[in-house]
Design an enzyme around this catalytic site. Structure first.
Site, PDB file in Angstrom:
ATOM      1  N   CYS A   1       0.848  -1.202   0.000  1.00 57.05           N
ATOM      2  CA  CYS A   1       0.000   0.000   0.000  1.00 57.05           C
ATOM      3  C   CYS A   1       0.881   1.249   0.000  1.00 57.05           C
ATOM      4  O   CYS A   1       1.463   1.610   1.021  1.00 57.05           O
ATOM      5  CB  CYS A   1      -0.924  -0.049   1.218  1.00 57.05           C
ATOM      6  SG  CYS A   1      -1.677   1.522   1.651  1.00 57.05           S
TER       7      CYS A   1
ATOM      8  N   CYS B   1       0.100   4.027   2.454  1.00 55.34           N
ATOM      9  CA  CYS B   1       0.445   3.633   3.826  1.00 55.34           C
ATOM     10  C   CYS B   1       1.901   3.977   4.118  1.00 55.34           C
ATOM     11  O   CYS B   1       2.238   4.485   5.185  1.00 55.34           O
ATOM     12  CB  CYS B   1       0.251   2.132   4.039  1.00 55.34           C
ATOM     13  SG  CYS B   1      -1.431   1.573   3.785  1.00 55.34           S
TER      14      CYS B   1
END
Lengths: 109, 309
Positions: free
Chosen positions: A34, A37
């Protein structure tokens, strides 16, 4: 860096480390794949340093710990959950700037 | 008072990093303020097959990592902060981040564009609860689920194809009767047995807000006017992008949709301020065109700085 102040939560430790904690806990749900993230990582590190003593901060890898995100209905990352007294008091989904996160956290700690 | 920089670049996608590369090689010692979505839209994509020089394709984050390293190699300085305000009228130009104020003689705006949403209240409430704009981030949560993607461009089709890795079925919902996506992408989608297309269809509502999860969509057929429901556990929104220009509102010329207006290359309405990439491009919006205009902005900025001497 402040990363030594960041705890690592797992499915096994979540109840004790987060839900039974006496101080508020900010949990960063993330995964290796991700990109947003990873981008949020330094912000979370900075928050851990700034709120040291008032709030603890940790990360949970959703790939390795699928039970906890399922329990809290998390279906998108990054998600930050702020726990206080075992309850979720804030839920922030997606990339949010540090100043805004500070404002959100200040209300509870 | 600190000496102003020659050039600050706001944004770190292909436009910003290419501008940084050229400015760095021109000995302008550029500062790149990366912004919240560091690396830009390509950070959320998978394989990029249309960036020249990579015959087998390259992963979006890998390409951005390379561009960043290349710019840094020639002296570009990258700052992992976001700009909170600017004063384009002062000379030097003032750029404020959460940490400090920066001064610069020239400014290159490469803030790009962010995913547009449908604008439904239910969509916003269920964001992160089944509504997403990032398939590579959130596809994982919908293993063996039925998923919908709304949109008809390259991004929508790419997301639909990517999501078939996880989903049992992907419905691609598009408001027109043909896709905008490139032919190669279209053929991939049509050939994928897990992808079903719903043409001429609008998403009117995402259910179920009360349960805090996505359970179905309310759709409307544009031709017949008929409403229907589609049971899905997730909705990925890929209906295009809006330029990230709110920071500059009232200080620089924009068109009706908020795109920066450029003339004579990358010049904006403010002397010393240049714009490149998706923030000023409503037509091409490719990584390669963004990179190309980033190069132009650096050269235009260099000429401008020369003219001040």
């Amino acid at each position: 860096m402040a990363s030594d102040k960041i705890q690592t939560f797992t499915d096994a430790t979540f109840a004790d480390s987060v839900e039974k904690a006496t101080t508020p806990v900010l949990v960063d749900f993330w995964a290796e794949w991700c990109a947003p993230c990873k981008r949020l990582g330094p912000t979370v590190d900075a928050l851990a340093a700034e709120f040291q003593g008032r709030m603890s901060v940790g990360k949970l890898n959703v790939d390795e710990n699928p039970m906890t995100p399922t329990r809290f209905g998390i279906r998108g990352i990054p998600t930050l959950l702020l726990f206080k007294g075992g309850q979720i008091v804030e839920s922030v989904v997606g990339l949010v700037g540090k100043d805004e996160l500070k404002r959100i956290i200040e209300k509870h700690v | 008072m600190t000496e102003p920089r020659e050039v600050i670049i706001v944004g770190s996608g292909p436009a910003g990093l290419t501008a940084a590369l050229y400015a760095a090689r021109g000995s302008l010692r550029p500062l790149v303020i990366e912004g919240l979505e560091s690396g830009g839209q390509l950070m959320l994509t998978t394989a990029i097959e249309n960036f020249p020089g990579f015959r087998d394709g390259i992963m979006g984050p890998e390409l951005m990592g390379e561009m960043q390293a290349q710019a840094e190699r020639f002296g570009a300085e990258l700052l992992q902060e976001e700009v909170t305000s600017v004063d384009l009228r002062s000379q030097p130009i003032r750029v404020r981040t959460s940490g400090q104020e920066h001064l610069t003689r020239a400014l290159i705006i490469a803030t790009g564009a962010s995913a547009r949403l449908l604008g439904l209240p239910s969509e916003r409430t269920l964001m992160g609860r089944g509504v997403s704009t990032c398939a590579t981030c959130d596809g994982y949560f919908f293993r063996d689920c039925e998923i919908a993607v709304v949109g008809g461009g390259d991004t929508a089709v790419e997301e639909a194809i990517y999501l078939t890795k996880f989903a049992s079925k992907v419905t691609l919902i598009h408001r027109r009767d043909q896709l905008r996506a490139s032919k190669v992408m279209q053929e991939k989608a049509f050939a994928n047995p897990k992808i079903t297309l719903r043409w001429n269809t609008l998403v009117e509502e995402v259910k179920d807000v009360d349960k805090g999860e996505v359970s179905r969509l309310v759709l409307r057929d544009k031709v017949t006017g008929e409403a229907s429901e589609l049971p899905v556990q997730a909705l990925f929104v890929a209906i295009g992008h809006t330029p990230n220009t709110s920071l500059f509102a009232g200080q620089i010329e924009m068109d009706g949709d908020g795109y920066l207006v450029t003339r004579g290359g990358t010049k904006t309405s403010v002397p010393g301020v240049f714009a490149c990439g998706d923030v000023q491009d409503r037509v091409y919006r490719q990584a390669i065109t963004a990179a190309g205009s980033g190069c132009m902005a650096a050269i235009d900025a260099e000429h401008y700085l020369e003219s001040l001497k």
